[in-house]
Structures are given as structure tokens and as C-alpha cells.
Design a protein around this motif. Structure first.
Motif, PDB file in Angstrom:
ATOM      1  N   VAL A 206     -91.971 -35.410 -27.274  1.00 23.69           N
ATOM      2  CA  VAL A 206     -92.528 -36.638 -27.847  1.00 23.69           C
ATOM      3  C   VAL A 206     -91.498 -37.223 -28.809  1.00 23.69           C
ATOM      4  CG1 VAL A 206     -94.930 -35.904 -27.623  1.00 23.69           C
ATOM      5  CG2 VAL A 206     -93.685 -35.393 -29.705  1.00 23.69           C
ATOM      6  N   PRO A 207     -91.539 -38.537 -29.013  1.00 27.67           N
ATOM      7  CA  PRO A 207     -90.589 -39.147 -29.947  1.00 27.67           C
ATOM      8  C   PRO A 207     -90.790 -38.621 -31.366  1.00 27.67           C
ATOM      9  CG  PRO A 207     -91.676 -40.826 -28.617  1.00 27.67           C
ATOM     10  CD  PRO A 207     -92.380 -39.531 -28.360  1.00 27.67           C
ATOM     11  N   SER A 208     -89.688 -38.486 -32.058  1.00 26.18           N
ATOM     12  CA  SER A 208     -89.718 -38.099 -33.465  1.00 26.18           C
ATOM     13  C   SER A 208     -90.295 -39.252 -34.275  1.00 26.18           C
ATOM     14  CB  SER A 208     -88.292 -37.790 -33.930  1.00 26.18           C
ATOM     15  OG  SER A 208     -88.191 -37.782 -35.326  1.00 26.18           O
ATOM     16  N   TRP A 209     -91.098 -38.927 -35.277  1.00 27.35           N
ATOM     17  CA  TRP A 209     -91.640 -39.958 -36.164  1.00 27.35           C
ATOM     18  C   TRP A 209     -90.519 -40.547 -37.011  1.00 27.35           C
ATOM     19  CZ3 TRP A 209     -91.765 -40.305 -41.524  1.00 27.35           C
ATOM     20  CH2 TRP A 209     -92.594 -41.310 -42.039  1.00 27.35           C
ATOM     21  N   LYS A 210     -89.645 -39.703 -37.530  1.00 29.07           N
ATOM     22  CA  LYS A 210     -88.548 -40.136 -38.412  1.00 29.07           C
ATOM     23  C   LYS A 210     -87.429 -40.796 -37.617  1.00 29.07           C
ATOM     24  CE  LYS A 210     -85.809 -39.761 -42.182  1.00 29.07           C
ATOM     25  NZ  LYS A 210     -85.637 -41.077 -42.705  1.00 29.07           N
TER      26      LYS A 210
ATOM     27  N   PRO B 196     -87.287 -42.309 -34.105  1.00 29.66           N
ATOM     28  CA  PRO B 196     -87.988 -42.659 -32.861  1.00 29.66           C
ATOM     29  C   PRO B 196     -87.082 -42.762 -31.633  1.00 29.66           C
ATOM     30  CG  PRO B 196     -88.153 -44.439 -34.488  1.00 29.66           C
ATOM     31  CD  PRO B 196     -87.417 -43.319 -35.131  1.00 29.66           C
TER      32      PRO B 196
ATOM     33  N   SER C 258     -88.488 -35.299 -30.572  1.00 33.85           N
ATOM     34  CA  SER C 258     -88.667 -34.512 -31.799  1.00 33.85           C
ATOM     35  C   SER C 258     -88.054 -33.113 -31.713  1.00 33.85           C
ATOM     36  CB  SER C 258     -90.147 -34.412 -32.165  1.00 33.85           C
ATOM     37  OG  SER C 258     -90.858 -33.734 -31.172  1.00 33.85           O
TER      38      SER C 258
ATOM     39  N   GLU D  38     -90.234 -37.033 -45.421  1.00 31.48           N
ATOM     40  CA  GLU D  38     -90.395 -37.616 -44.087  1.00 31.48           C
ATOM     41  C   GLU D  38     -90.205 -36.573 -42.989  1.00 31.48           C
ATOM     42  OE1 GLU D  38     -89.047 -42.187 -45.077  1.00 31.48           O
ATOM     43  OE2 GLU D  38     -87.545 -40.795 -44.333  1.00 31.48           O
TER      44      GLU D  38
ATOM     45  N   ILE E  51     -93.362 -34.661 -42.537  1.00 31.94           N
ATOM     46  CA  ILE E  51     -94.283 -35.458 -41.709  1.00 31.94           C
ATOM     47  C   ILE E  51     -93.858 -35.387 -40.239  1.00 31.94           C
ATOM     48  CG2 ILE E  51     -95.106 -37.797 -41.210  1.00 31.94           C
ATOM     49  CD1 ILE E  51     -94.749 -38.302 -44.293  1.00 31.94           C
ATOM     50  N   ASP E  52     -92.564 -35.479 -39.992  1.00 31.02           N
ATOM     51  CA  ASP E  52     -92.031 -35.474 -38.633  1.00 31.02           C
ATOM     52  C   ASP E  52     -92.307 -34.159 -37.911  1.00 31.02           C
ATOM     53  OD1 ASP E  52     -90.342 -36.914 -36.644  1.00 31.02           O
ATOM     54  OD2 ASP E  52     -89.064 -35.135 -36.891  1.00 31.02           O
ATOM     55  N   ARG E  53     -92.281 -33.081 -38.626  1.00 32.14           N
ATOM     56  CA  ARG E  53     -92.506 -31.779 -37.983  1.00 32.14           C
ATOM     57  C   ARG E  53     -93.934 -31.680 -37.533  1.00 32.14           C
ATOM     58  NH1 ARG E  53     -88.812 -30.547 -35.479  1.00 32.14           N
ATOM     59  NH2 ARG E  53     -88.548 -32.691 -35.736  1.00 32.14           N
TER      60      ARG E  53
END
Length: 83
Positions: A37-41, A43, A47, A78, A81-83
Motif C-alpha cells: 500500500v502507498p506510504s502515508w508520508k 505517497p 510503505s 509522521e 503515523i506512516d507505520r
């Protein structure tokens, strides 16, 4: 709360949190395989392909650099959150 931003103990605590979370993620991956899935931090990256070792080296507490330490604090938060 802004008086805590960039403090050495806060930055070090966030670094430990990122390491602990990554260990938990790797434990799950060992059973399920990586989740793509794409990383939040970051994109533009998947991830599971984010280089945490490099990021933890780059965003560490640096004595006498309050602005950089504040930036590091935010980046590490951040990453939690990303993890």
C-alpha cells in the motif's frame, strides 16, 4: 505543548517508537507477506519499501540545532503515523 517540540528526550522517544512499530510490522509481514500500500508520508513509495534506517540516521537529535530538531520531531511523528 510546543515547548516539547524538538526536545532531545522527545526525539529519542519517537525514534524508539518508530523502531518498535517497524519490528511489529516486520513480525506481521513474516506471517502474511508484505502489504503493498502507498506510504502515508511518502505517497510515491510503497510503505514496505520506505528506508527507515536511512531516515532514522537523517532525522536524529543534533545538539545546538533547535530548528532541525523541531523538524526531526515532526518527521519522526509522521513516521509513527506512516507505520
Amino acid at each position: 505543548m510546543t515547548h516539547l517540540l524538538g526536545r532531545q528526550d522527545c526525539v529519542e522517544s519517537l525514534r524508539r517508537d518508530v523502531i518498535d512499530l517497524q519490528a511489529a510490522v516486520l513480525d506481521v509481514f513474516s506471517r502474511t507477506g508484505p502489504v503493498r500500500v502507498p506510504s502515508w508520508k511518502f505517497p510515491d513509495k510503497v510503505s514496505c519499501n520506505v528506508d527507515l534506517v536511512q531516515l532514522l540516521q537523517e532525522y536524529d537529535y543534533t545538539e545546538g540545532e533547535p530548528e532541525f530538531n523541531q523538524h526531526s520531531h515532526i518527521v519522526l511523528l509522521e513516521l509513527v503515523i506512516d507505520r
